[in-house]
Design a protein around this motif. Structure first.
Motif, mmCIF file in Angstrom:
data_model
loop_
_atom_site.group_PDB
_atom_site.id
_atom_site.type_symbol
_atom_site.label_atom_id
_atom_site.label_comp_id
_atom_site.label_asym_id
_atom_site.label_seq_id
_atom_site.Cartn_x
_atom_site.Cartn_y
_atom_site.Cartn_z
ATOM 1 N N THR A 189 0.855 -1.181 0.000
ATOM 2 C CA THR A 189 0.000 0.000 0.000
ATOM 3 C C THR A 189 0.892 1.231 0.000
ATOM 4 O O THR A 189 1.730 1.394 0.884
ATOM 5 C CB THR A 189 -0.920 0.016 1.236
ATOM 6 O OG1 THR A 189 -1.720 -1.169 1.248
ATOM 7 C CG2 THR A 189 -1.843 1.227 1.208
ATOM 8 N N LEU A 190 0.710 2.113 -0.983
ATOM 9 C CA LEU A 190 1.624 3.246 -1.173
ATOM 10 C C LEU A 190 1.141 4.538 -0.534
ATOM 11 O O LEU A 190 1.786 5.572 -0.702
ATOM 12 C CB LEU A 190 1.865 3.474 -2.671
ATOM 13 C CG LEU A 190 2.624 2.363 -3.393
ATOM 14 C CD1 LEU A 190 2.873 2.741 -4.847
ATOM 15 C CD2 LEU A 190 3.950 2.051 -2.694
ATOM 16 N N GLY A 191 0.045 4.499 0.190
ATOM 17 C CA GLY A 191 -0.421 5.711 0.849
ATOM 18 C C GLY A 191 -1.753 5.481 1.523
ATOM 19 O O GLY A 191 -2.418 4.461 1.312
ATOM 20 N N GLU A 192 -2.167 6.447 2.323
ATOM 21 C CA GLU A 192 -3.436 6.337 3.036
ATOM 22 C C GLU A 192 -4.605 6.159 2.075
ATOM 23 O O GLU A 192 -5.570 5.452 2.353
ATOM 24 C CB GLU A 192 -3.656 7.591 3.890
ATOM 25 C CG GLU A 192 -4.954 7.599 4.670
ATOM 26 C CD GLU A 192 -5.151 8.884 5.442
ATOM 27 O OE1 GLU A 192 -6.237 9.057 6.034
ATOM 28 O OE2 GLU A 192 -4.219 9.725 5.443
ATOM 29 N N GLY A 193 -4.512 6.843 0.929
ATOM 30 C CA GLY A 193 -5.551 6.732 -0.087
ATOM 31 C C GLY A 193 -4.943 6.822 -1.462
ATOM 32 O O GLY A 193 -3.737 7.100 -1.623
ATOM 33 N N PRO A 194 -5.727 6.587 -2.500
ATOM 34 C CA PRO A 194 -5.214 6.670 -3.875
ATOM 35 C C PRO A 194 -4.830 8.093 -4.227
ATOM 36 O O PRO A 194 -5.457 9.051 -3.772
ATOM 37 C CB PRO A 194 -6.402 6.190 -4.716
ATOM 38 C CG PRO A 194 -7.594 6.502 -3.875
ATOM 39 C CD PRO A 194 -7.168 6.294 -2.458
ATOM 40 N N ASP A 195 -3.806 8.237 -5.020
ATOM 41 C CA ASP A 195 -3.316 9.549 -5.429
ATOM 42 C C ASP A 195 -3.414 9.661 -6.949
ATOM 43 O O ASP A 195 -2.777 8.883 -7.663
ATOM 44 C CB ASP A 195 -1.858 9.717 -4.994
ATOM 45 C CG ASP A 195 -1.367 11.149 -5.125
ATOM 46 O OD1 ASP A 195 -1.956 11.907 -5.922
ATOM 47 O OD2 ASP A 195 -0.401 11.498 -4.438
ATOM 48 N N PRO A 196 -4.210 10.596 -7.474
ATOM 49 C CA PRO A 196 -4.253 10.765 -8.932
ATOM 50 C C PRO A 196 -2.951 11.298 -9.506
ATOM 51 O O PRO A 196 -2.753 11.303 -10.718
ATOM 52 C CB PRO A 196 -5.403 11.748 -9.136
ATOM 53 C CG PRO A 196 -5.508 12.495 -7.859
ATOM 54 C CD PRO A 196 -5.113 11.525 -6.778
ATOM 55 N N ILE A 197 -2.047 11.771 -8.629
ATOM 56 C CA ILE A 197 -0.751 12.342 -9.006
ATOM 57 C C ILE A 197 -0.954 13.424 -10.059
ATOM 58 O O ILE A 197 -0.541 13.301 -11.228
ATOM 59 C CB ILE A 197 0.240 11.257 -9.483
ATOM 60 C CG1 ILE A 197 0.278 10.077 -8.502
ATOM 61 C CG2 ILE A 197 1.640 11.837 -9.644
ATOM 62 C CD1 ILE A 197 1.250 8.970 -8.872
ATOM 63 N N ASP A 198 -1.594 14.484 -9.641
ATOM 64 C CA ASP A 198 -1.869 15.634 -10.495
ATOM 65 C C ASP A 198 -0.586 16.435 -10.654
ATOM 66 O O ASP A 198 -0.113 17.071 -9.713
ATOM 67 C CB ASP A 198 -2.970 16.486 -9.852
ATOM 68 C CG ASP A 198 -3.438 17.624 -10.743
ATOM 69 O OD1 ASP A 198 -2.736 17.948 -11.732
ATOM 70 O OD2 ASP A 198 -4.496 18.208 -10.441
ATOM 71 N N THR A 199 -0.002 16.421 -11.848
ATOM 72 C CA THR A 199 1.273 17.089 -12.079
ATOM 73 C C THR A 199 1.170 18.604 -11.983
ATOM 74 O O THR A 199 2.202 19.281 -11.878
ATOM 75 C CB THR A 199 1.835 16.702 -13.454
ATOM 76 O OG1 THR A 199 0.882 17.055 -14.476
ATOM 77 C CG2 THR A 199 2.102 15.214 -13.525
ATOM 78 N N GLU A 200 -0.055 19.144 -12.019
ATOM 79 C CA GLU A 200 -0.220 20.587 -11.851
ATOM 80 C C GLU A 200 -0.215 20.991 -10.384
ATOM 81 O O GLU A 200 -0.197 22.183 -10.072
ATOM 82 C CB GLU A 200 -1.517 21.044 -12.523
ATOM 83 C CG GLU A 200 -1.509 20.895 -14.035
ATOM 84 C CD GLU A 200 -2.747 21.493 -14.689
ATOM 85 O OE1 GLU A 200 -3.579 22.084 -13.951
ATOM 86 O OE2 GLU A 200 -2.889 21.364 -15.918
ATOM 87 N N LYS A 201 -0.245 20.006 -9.489
ATOM 88 C CA LYS A 201 -0.307 20.310 -8.060
ATOM 89 C C LYS A 201 0.907 19.843 -7.284
ATOM 90 O O LYS A 201 1.113 20.257 -6.137
ATOM 91 C CB LYS A 201 -1.567 19.681 -7.451
ATOM 92 C CG LYS A 201 -2.867 20.278 -7.977
ATOM 93 C CD LYS A 201 -4.069 19.678 -7.268
ATOM 94 C CE LYS A 201 -5.366 20.319 -7.745
ATOM 95 N NZ LYS A 201 -6.555 19.739 -7.070
ATOM 96 N N GLY A 202 1.715 18.965 -7.859
ATOM 97 C CA GLY A 202 2.865 18.492 -7.101
ATOM 98 C C GLY A 202 3.661 17.444 -7.845
ATOM 99 O O GLY A 202 3.330 17.054 -8.971
ATOM 100 N N ALA A 203 4.741 17.004 -7.187
ATOM 101 C CA ALA A 203 5.648 16.021 -7.786
ATOM 102 C C ALA A 203 5.120 14.609 -7.563
ATOM 103 O O ALA A 203 4.198 14.374 -6.781
ATOM 104 C CB ALA A 203 7.036 16.169 -7.170
ATOM 105 N N ILE A 204 5.730 13.665 -8.256
ATOM 106 C CA ILE A 204 5.388 12.257 -8.076
ATOM 107 C C ILE A 204 5.845 11.822 -6.686
ATOM 108 O O ILE A 204 7.005 12.050 -6.317
ATOM 109 C CB ILE A 204 6.076 11.393 -9.142
ATOM 110 C CG1 ILE A 204 5.657 11.841 -10.541
ATOM 111 C CG2 ILE A 204 5.732 9.922 -8.935
ATOM 112 C CD1 ILE A 204 6.444 11.165 -11.649
ATOM 113 N N PRO A 205 4.988 11.213 -5.886
ATOM 114 C CA PRO A 205 5.402 10.749 -4.554
ATOM 115 C C PRO A 205 6.575 9.785 -4.637
ATOM 116 O O PRO A 205 6.626 8.909 -5.511
ATOM 117 C CB PRO A 205 4.145 10.062 -4.012
ATOM 118 C CG PRO A 205 3.015 10.712 -4.747
ATOM 119 C CD PRO A 205 3.550 10.990 -6.126
ATOM 120 N N SER A 206 7.507 9.934 -3.715
ATOM 121 C CA SER A 206 8.749 9.151 -3.759
ATOM 122 C C SER A 206 8.503 7.653 -3.683
ATOM 123 O O SER A 206 9.218 6.864 -4.304
ATOM 124 C CB SER A 206 9.665 9.579 -2.609
ATOM 125 O OG SER A 206 10.020 10.939 -2.732
#
Length: 303
Positions: A250-267
């Motif tokens: 499990t890579l996080g508390e919840g799913p991440d759409p990984i919005d490139t306009e809001k932040g970097a790719i989670p490590s």
């Protein structure tokens, strides 16, 4: 829990709905379907109990037509999965709508590993949910349900992801300008075609996802659970061993759409991507434009 999931409605000619935002739970099982039929049908029944009554209304008949999914239809599909001792392929496709993509769908493609009709076939299974289901029940519920769906499945690889839910990969016939824009912005948005992937994936992976299931032989090639624990020592990551030498990452508390306009790719996504990269499926040889696009897209989280 992520509550900033984008609302997506992908339409084709005549304004038919080809894809929408939701979640996909997929498993790729490197076994003949004759070996895993009871477990497959058990997972389908678990899904049926978990979704709202009346969410599945149609199925694909033997002649390819969409027909109403009544009790007789459920029995037909049970036999399609269970009564398989003579071998051959098996297909079950259950839908919310007979024409447009709905939020709730089941796709099952039971195959024989030595099938001459596919390059590297596996038995493949996928369930979908609309985003509304996730927002109502939450990440913990979806994770627990995915574990229950996976409980008896001897998968090689599987995952749960925020996704462009689409019927039989219908997203591929959409306007590619729109689709490219979505995929370029939301790196955590999965586009899938479980039938096509199941005919070629063999024992490979399809990259990192919010929930990533690993089993034999893939988990062994990655060094086993202890190696995964050392490589994924992030506070956001949890590893849950499962019976039968299987693992849920499990890579996080919840799913991440990984919005490139809001932040970097989670490590943690990049770290799992590095581990999986040598075992990623990709098209080789004389590939067409679509296959080339898909090769590039699958590597988006695998530096």
């Amino acid at each position: 829990m992520k509550n900033d999931l984008p609302i997506i409605r992908l339409r084709g000619r005549g304004e038919w709905l080809l894809g929408r935002d939701g979640f996909v739970v997929s498993f790729f099982i490197h076994r003949d379907h004759t070996e895993v039929a009871p477990a497959i049908w058990g997972a389908v029944q678990t899904y049926r109990r978990a979704i709202p009554p009346g969410s599945l209304n149609w199925y694909t008949s033997d002649d390819g037509d969409m027909v109403p999914l009544d009790e007789e239809g459920w029995e037909h599909n049970r036999r399609e999965v269970i009564d398989c001792l003579e071998g051959g392929g098996r297909t079950v496709e259950l839908r919310e709508s007979p024409s447009e993509t709905g939020g709730y769908q089941v796709e099952y493609y039971g195959r024989l590993l030595d099938s001459p009709f596919h390059d590297a076939p596996v038995t493949a299974l996928a369930f979908t949910f609309p985003s509304e289901y996730f927002l109502e029940h939450g990440a913990d519920h979806l994770r627990a349900l995915a574990l229950e769906l996976a409980r008896e499945l001897p998968f090689n690889f599987g995952y749960v992801s925020f996704a462009l839910v689409s019927t039989q990969g219908a997203w591929a016939s959409a306007d590619w300008t729109v689709l490219d824009g979505l995929l370029s912005r939301y790196l955590g948005l999965d586009v899938y075609s479980v039938g096509k992937a199941g005919s070629v994936i063999g024992t490979h992976s399809l990259g990192p996802h919010w929930l990533t299931f690993l089993g034999r032989p893939l988990l062994g090639r990655l060094g086993g659970i202890d190696a995964m624990r050392r490589a994924l020592s992030f506070p956001e990551v949890s590893l849950r061993p499962m019976e039968g030498d299987r693992l849920l990452v499990t890579l996080g508390e919840g799913p991440d759409p990984i919005d490139t306009e809001k932040g970097a790719i989670p490590s943690q996504y990049l770290a799992l991507g590095r581990l999986l990269k040598p075992f990623m499926f990709e098209y080789t040889g004389d590939i067409d434009e679509m296959q080339g696009k898909m090769n590039c897209w699958r590597r988006r989280l695998c530096p």
